[in-house]
Motif scaffolding. Structure first.
Motif, short mmCIF file in Angstrom:
data_model
loop_
_atom_site.label_atom_id
_atom_site.label_comp_id
_atom_site.label_asym_id
_atom_site.label_seq_id
_atom_site.Cartn_x
_atom_site.Cartn_y
_atom_site.Cartn_z
N TYR A 172 0.84 -1.08 -0.06
CA TYR A 172 0.07 -0.07 0.10
C TYR A 172 0.91 1.34 0.13
N SER A 173 0.22 2.52 -0.59
CA SER A 173 1.04 3.60 -0.66
C SER A 173 1.06 4.24 0.85
N LEU A 174 2.32 4.59 1.26
CA LEU A 174 2.30 5.26 2.40
C LEU A 174 1.92 6.58 2.45
N GLU A 175 2.07 7.65 1.62
CA GLU A 175 1.29 8.59 1.41
C GLU A 175 0.04 8.72 1.31
N ARG A 176 -0.68 7.80 0.42
CA ARG A 176 -1.99 8.01 0.04
C ARG A 176 -2.84 6.99 0.73
N ARG A 177 -2.38 6.07 1.56
CA ARG A 177 -3.15 4.99 2.18
C ARG A 177 -2.61 4.97 3.57
N LEU A 178 -1.60 4.44 3.84
CA LEU A 178 -1.24 4.18 5.27
C LEU A 178 -1.41 5.35 6.22
N VAL A 179 -0.67 6.36 6.05
CA VAL A 179 -0.88 7.62 6.63
C VAL A 179 -2.07 8.07 6.92
N PRO A 180 -2.99 8.32 5.80
CA PRO A 180 -4.32 8.94 5.80
C PRO A 180 -5.29 8.17 6.86
N ARG A 181 -5.19 6.70 6.82
CA ARG A 181 -6.12 6.09 7.33
C ARG A 181 -5.61 5.64 8.69
#
Length: 382
Positions: free
Chosen positions: A314-323
């Motif tokens: 998963y994308s760090l910027e677009r998935r992991l951090v926001p969620r």
């Protein structure tokens, strides 16, 4: 006279620009102009430069293809057909085509070009798709066996769009020997449990898998087996795709790098890859960044990552951090369990995630949806 001819040719092109299709009036005027270049000399090279747009060097190389010309009538007919509605080539397309294959101008419109375009049409190609084919492989437009090659590839790939998507990356689709190379590779893949449908899908990500040497395909399948996932599974198809894109040394280096980042043994990394072979396609920087975020910010240990290697996809910027941001906000408000897994938060689709964790809390946290959207764009609320 030659200086006057060149001077007039320049101004003629300014007055009569060639747009999507060649003007028959312009071609006639250019032909008349070129015929005055020098008595007794038929200026085919001037025609190639001024009408087709190729360079003088390219025209000189094409001389052996045009030395027999007695008039421009056949070349005019070819250009008129190719720039007409049947194919719709632009001036730039014509320049590329003639530079790569000047013999195209010697073809019979009725006996060759119209027939070939008709065969393309019989496989579902539109004029725009035929033009796309020409831009990718101009020489092949005249030379390849349409029924042999498209008769094989179209049932496998399903549509002209699919064919062209792969063809843009691998023009060997119409150049490779079907019997000695392509069909041998298909048979090897089928012997390893892959269906024809799966093989067609694999061509999208690895278009050279079927057009490379069969010995290379055998080596890829051996290495895919070494990963240790069972055949006849999606994981094996992924393993084939991965090793097809990674050399043996590169793959070994990736495995050692992952072991170092996660602080685990080679055997533990091998088990991770068995769970998700695609993690080998992630860059060192990406894996390191995700692991640092998960261990230092989220608070999980490396055993957690080893057990759920898909989280590295998963994308760090677009998935992991926001969620993770949404997860923290909801936990602080007591709206979700403190022990909820981060993987549960990131594994669902965006629509499912919002329906479960964002929209139900809009009354209590009216700004959460906007904050989540901002986080997906790299802006975390503080």
């Amino acid at each position: 006279m030659l200086r006057l001819q060149k001077h007039l040719s320049i101004h003629l092109q300014d007055l009569l620009p060639v747009h999507r299709s060649a003007s028959l009036i312009q071609l006639s005027l250019q032909r008349a102009l070129l015929s005055t270049a020098s008595p007794g000399h038929f200026a085919a090279d001037e025609y190639l430069v001024s009408t087709c747009g190729i360079t003088r060097e390219q025209a000189a190389k094409a001389a052996k293809c045009t030395s027999h010309w007695k008039s421009y009538s056949n070349a005019d007919a070819v250009l008129s057909f190719l720039t007409g509605p049947a194919v719709g080539l632009s001036k730039a397309d014509i320049t590329l085509l003639v530079a790569k294959d000047p013999r195209i101008l010697n073809c019979s419109v009725d006996n060759t070009l119209r027939v070939r375009v008709g065969r393309f049409r019989s496989y579902g190609f539109s004029a725009a798709q035929i033009s796309s084919f020409v831009r990718v492989a101009p020489y092949s437009f005249r030379t390849f066996n349409i029924d042999e090659k498209l008769g094989f590839w179209m049932p496998l790939l399903g549509s002209p769009d699919n064919f062209l998507r792969i063809f843009r990356r691998n023009s060997y689709l119409v150049a490779s020997d079907l019997h000695k190379v392509v069909k041998t590779n298909v048979r090897l893949l089928q012997e390893h449990g892959l269906s024809v449908e799966e093989i067609g899908k694999m061509c999208v990500s690895n278009p050279r898998l079927l057009t490379g040497k069969p010995d290379s395909t055998r080596a890829i399948l051996v290495r895919a087996d070494e990963i240790g996932v069972p055949r006849n599974t999606l994981l094996f198809r992924q393993a084939v795709n991965v090793v097809a894109g990674l050399g043996r040394e590169t793959m070994a280096a990736k495995l050692k790098m992952m072991a170092k980042i996660l602080g685990c043994s080679d055997a533990e990394v091998a088990r991770m890859v068995q769970r998700n072979p695609c993690v080998l396609l992630r860059s060192t920087e990406t894996i390191q960044g995700i692991c640092e975020f998960l261990t230092k910010v989220v608070g999980v240990d490396t055993k957690y990552i080893q057990g759920l290697p898909t989280i590295l996809m998963y994308s760090l910027e677009r998935r992991l951090v926001p969620r993770h941001y949404v997860m923290k906000v909801l936990q602080e408000k007591g709206l979700i369990r403190k022990d909820l897994s981060i993987y549960t938060m990131v594994a669902s689709s965006d629509s499912v995630f919002c329906s479960r964790y964002v929209h139900p809390h809009k009354d209590v946290l009216p700004g959460l949806a906007d904050a989540y959207a901002s986080a997906c764009n790299g802006k975390i609320a503080t």
